[in-house]
Structures are given as C-alpha cells and as structure tokens.
Design a protein around this motif. Sequence first.
Motif, short mmCIF file in Angstrom:
data_model
loop_
_atom_site.label_atom_id
_atom_site.label_comp_id
_atom_site.label_asym_id
_atom_site.label_seq_id
_atom_site.Cartn_x
_atom_site.Cartn_y
_atom_site.Cartn_z
N ASN A 192 0.81 -1.22 0.00
CA ASN A 192 0.00 0.00 0.00
C ASN A 192 0.84 1.26 0.00
N LEU A 193 2.01 1.22 0.62
CA LEU A 193 2.88 2.40 0.60
C LEU A 193 3.45 2.67 -0.79
N VAL A 194 3.45 1.66 -1.65
CA VAL A 194 3.90 1.84 -3.04
C VAL A 194 2.71 2.13 -3.96
N VAL A 195 1.67 1.31 -3.87
CA VAL A 195 0.56 1.39 -4.82
C VAL A 195 -0.30 2.64 -4.60
N GLY A 240 -9.17 3.27 -12.19
CA GLY A 240 -7.96 3.28 -11.37
C GLY A 240 -8.03 2.28 -10.24
N GLU A 241 -9.19 2.21 -9.58
CA GLU A 241 -9.36 1.22 -8.51
C GLU A 241 -9.27 -0.20 -9.06
N GLY A 242 -9.79 -0.41 -10.24
CA GLY A 242 -9.67 -1.74 -10.87
C GLY A 242 -8.23 -2.12 -11.13
N VAL A 243 -7.44 -1.15 -11.60
CA VAL A 243 -6.02 -1.40 -11.84
C VAL A 243 -5.31 -1.69 -10.51
N PHE A 299 -1.05 5.45 -7.44
CA PHE A 299 -2.41 5.67 -7.96
C PHE A 299 -2.75 7.16 -7.91
N TRP A 300 -2.56 7.79 -6.76
CA TRP A 300 -2.97 9.19 -6.62
C TRP A 300 -2.12 10.14 -7.44
N PHE A 301 -0.83 9.88 -7.58
CA PHE A 301 -0.01 10.75 -8.40
C PHE A 301 -0.29 10.55 -9.88
N GLY A 302 -0.59 9.32 -10.27
CA GLY A 302 -0.91 9.04 -11.67
C GLY A 302 -2.33 9.36 -12.06
N PHE A 303 -3.21 9.47 -11.06
CA PHE A 303 -4.63 9.67 -11.29
C PHE A 303 -4.93 10.89 -12.15
N GLU A 328 -2.45 -5.15 -6.83
CA GLU A 328 -2.30 -5.66 -5.47
C GLU A 328 -2.53 -7.17 -5.43
N ALA A 329 -3.48 -7.66 -6.19
CA ALA A 329 -3.74 -9.11 -6.22
C ALA A 329 -2.50 -9.86 -6.70
#
Length: 107
Positions: free
Chosen positions: A36-39, A61-64, A43-47, A69-70
């Motif tokens: 989570n500290l990476v993803v 984005g949440e799907g990605v 996500f937020w910077f790329g969003f 994460e999976a």
Amino acid sequence: MALGVTLFTELSGMAAFSWFKKHPPKRYLLTCLLINLVVHPSFWFGFSYFPGTYPTNLYVGEGVVVICEAALYAFFLREKILSAICLSTVLNTLSFFGGIALWKMVR
C-alpha cells in the motif's frame, strides 16, 4: 488523509484474513503495508494523468489497483491467484467506502 484511511482499513482486513487463514499476521500485515505504501501514492499521483471524467478515472484506477495488489499478494504471500483477487477486492472495497465516508464527514 486518504493513505491513513487506506492503511487502517486494509491492514484491519488483512489482520482478519491472516486470522481466518490461521497464519501469523506479521508477514501478512507487513506485506500489506509495503504494497500500500507503493501502490497508493502511485495511484494518486498518476490519477491526474488519466483521460476521462473523475468517476470513470476513479473506478478504472481502482480496478487497476485491485489487479496490481492481487498479483503482489499472490507472489509475496504465496496465495492462489483467485484468493489474492478476492482478498484485494475486499480490502480495496473497504478502503474505497472508508474514504467515501471520511470525505462525506469533512466536506
């Protein structure tokens, strides 16, 4: 603030998952934290660079994030891919709705 909600909800969910699987929680919680500290920041910077409307970008984005994460949970926790997808989906759903609840409280 968003990262705090994500970490609280996803680490809580991961603790429950490790308890359910009867595995020592340390490895599961540390893996969840590091992923989570990476993803999350990625996500937020790329969003902002995603084309499209805010809701579309958020859901795609949440799907990605769920898929990434999976894959990481499957690899690092040696979970079967279907189990890792379910785990990631549940954890991110908790985080998503936790964030929505917080947003409604502070706006």
